[in-house]
Write an enzyme that holds these catalytic residues in place. Structure first.
Site, PDB file in Angstrom:
ATOM      1  N   CYS A  62     -26.589  86.643  43.979  1.00 35.49           N
ATOM      2  CA  CYS A  62     -27.801  86.201  43.964  1.00 35.49           C
ATOM      3  C   CYS A  62     -28.762  86.967  45.077  1.00 35.49           C
ATOM      4  CB  CYS A  62     -27.694  84.688  44.725  1.00 35.49           C
ATOM      5  SG  CYS A  62     -29.385  83.716  44.821  1.00 35.49           S
ATOM      6  N   CYS A  66     -30.034  83.031  51.716  1.00 35.53           N
ATOM      7  CA  CYS A  66     -29.891  81.722  52.269  1.00 35.53           C
ATOM      8  C   CYS A  66     -28.732  82.084  53.296  1.00 35.53           C
ATOM      9  CB  CYS A  66     -29.475  80.631  51.226  1.00 35.53           C
ATOM     10  SG  CYS A  66     -30.870  80.538  50.001  1.00 35.53           S
ATOM     11  N   CYS A  69     -24.732  81.018  52.610  1.00 30.53           N
ATOM     12  CA  CYS A  69     -24.215  81.009  51.204  1.00 30.53           C
ATOM     13  C   CYS A  69     -23.394  82.270  50.835  1.00 30.53           C
ATOM     14  CB  CYS A  69     -25.473  81.058  50.197  1.00 30.53           C
ATOM     15  SG  CYS A  69     -25.045  81.017  48.443  1.00 30.53           S
ATOM     16  N   CYS A 106     -22.373  68.394  37.426  1.00 36.09           N
ATOM     17  CA  CYS A 106     -23.490  69.203  38.088  1.00 36.09           C
ATOM     18  C   CYS A 106     -23.160  70.531  37.480  1.00 36.09           C
ATOM     19  CB  CYS A 106     -23.978  68.875  39.378  1.00 36.09           C
ATOM     20  SG  CYS A 106     -23.946  67.358  39.941  1.00 36.09           S
ATOM     21  N   CYS A 137     -26.935  67.261  35.963  1.00 38.02           N
ATOM     22  CA  CYS A 137     -27.682  67.646  36.886  1.00 38.02           C
ATOM     23  C   CYS A 137     -27.515  69.356  37.068  1.00 38.02           C
ATOM     24  CB  CYS A 137     -27.184  67.116  38.319  1.00 38.02           C
ATOM     25  SG  CYS A 137     -28.102  67.946  39.798  1.00 38.02           S
ATOM     26  N   CYS A 197     -33.132  65.647  42.697  1.00 40.75           N
ATOM     27  CA  CYS A 197     -31.996  65.703  43.636  1.00 40.75           C
ATOM     28  C   CYS A 197     -32.415  66.776  44.788  1.00 40.75           C
ATOM     29  CB  CYS A 197     -30.762  66.193  42.767  1.00 40.75           C
ATOM     30  SG  CYS A 197     -29.245  66.251  43.895  1.00 40.75           S
ATOM     31  N   ARG A 269     -25.729  61.408  48.865  1.00 43.96           N
ATOM     32  CA  ARG A 269     -24.574  61.942  48.427  1.00 43.96           C
ATOM     33  C   ARG A 269     -23.704  62.794  49.548  1.00 43.96           C
ATOM     34  NH1 ARG A 269     -24.750  61.352  43.023  1.00 43.96           N
ATOM     35  NH2 ARG A 269     -26.832  61.256  42.161  1.00 43.96           N
TER      36      ARG A 269
END
Ligand code: SF4
Length: 325
Positions: A62, A66, A69, A106, A137, A197, A269
């Site tokens: 990616c 972040c 991550c 998800c 999701c 979400c 969650r």
């Protein structure tokens, strides 16, 4: 009537102030738990917890940065980039998750934003998972308004896009997209009629004021996210957040309780970080109003408790999995 007492009443509010939220965090723990439990019972059966599964349908590589991550190409984390999974392979995983008791499936892809051609396959996955009778999701990064509409047309129930942390602390965690970019994607999702979400991660070296700021950002959205994942940072070697001090368990439970009180009708969650939590901390999270967990050995790329230990925990606590929607 003071703010916390007002929160016990039914109508979700989008006018929370930071001071009101800070006052909730500052309540004596037993009082906070009582209030959160009362709000929880007004809207949900406290003995039911939704069991969700999260599959990485496209891992690694990616371009975002972040700081927590494992899948960012900016950090050496040992994660190899892979292509988007085949639709049938995803559906086989969804069937297995359903057989293991999951009612929600998800799917996450490590993209800055999806290309339109990638959406064809993702829409096919959503249609296939919906046909199994499961809630769907996806989390695919930033979305344009037309992309959100396409996902809605495929039958998607929820789109996940987290705010991660407070607006002030955000720049310490991510530099490749802004807090406002995230809000824009949320607007596109909401505008397409998909449930939102959206939650965040704690234990990234933020202050309690930042945790107040994150809850404030979520609870003052024009409509509360229907689903609010609260993640405890999973430290990943090689990422800037890899050496953060873990957040104290009681402080994590406070976060769950304040999310429950301020967003009374949302699914809260208990997401990443359960492998480092004791059964007692998880039990307190359920008392504080968490009503969903992720099962399966992995949460995207990080470890997650095994289905057997979750079954045992549910048995011990007298909890049952929420039935299929
Ligand atoms: S959290 Fe998502 S957007 Fe950020 S680096 Fe990881 S995969 Fe990319």
């Amino acid at each position: 009537m003071n703010a916390p007492a007002r929160a016990l009443h039914d109508t979700p509010r989008s006018d929370w102030t930071r001071a009101e939220i800070a006052a909730l965090f500052a309540l004596p723990f037993p009082e906070l738990m009582f209030r959160a439990g009362t709000v929880h019972r007004a809207h949900f059966d406290p003995s039911q917890v939704q069991v969700s599964t999260l599959l990485s349908i496209k891992t690694g590589g990616c371009p975002e940065d972040c700081g927590y991550c494992s899948q960012s190409s900016k950090y050496e984390t040992g994660i190899k980039a892979s292509k988007l999974m085949d639709v049938q392979a995803v559906l086989a995983d969804a069937r297995a998750a359903k057989e293991a008791g999951a009612s929600r499936f998800c799917m996450g892809a490590a993209w800055r934003s999806p290309k339109d051609k990638d959406l064809d396959a993702v829409c096919e996955m959503v249609e296939g998972v919906k046909a199994l009778g499961m809630e769907t999701c996806v989390t695919l990064g930033m979305l344009t308004a037309p992309q959100a509409v396409r996902l809605k047309q495929s039958g998607l129930d929820y789109y996940n896009h987290n705010l991660d942390t407070s607006p002030e602390y955000y720049r310490h965690i991510i530099s490749t997209r802004t807090f406002d970019d995230r809000l824009e994607t949320l607007e596109h999702v909401r505008g397409a009629g998909i449930n939102v979400c959206c939650g965040g991660i704690v234990g990234m070296g933020e202050s309690q004021e930042d945790r107040v700021g994150l809850i404030h950002a979520l609870a003052t959205l024009p409509v509360h996210p229907e689903s609010v994942p609260i993640n405890a940072l999973m430290q990943v070697e090689g990422t800037p957040q890899g050496l953060s001090q873990p957040l104290d368990g009681i402080e994590f439970v406070r976060m769950v309780a304040v999310a429950r009180i301020t967003m009374p009708k949302s699914m809260v969650r208990l997401s990443a970080g359960r492998t480092d939590m004791s059964e007692e901390t998880q039990a307190l999270c359920f008392l504080a109003g968490a009503n969903s967990i992720f099962c399966g050995p992995k949460l995207l790329t990080t470890p997650n408790p095994l289905a057997d230990s979750d079954r045992q925990l549910f048995e011990k606590l007298g909890l049952s999995p929420m039935p299929l929607p």
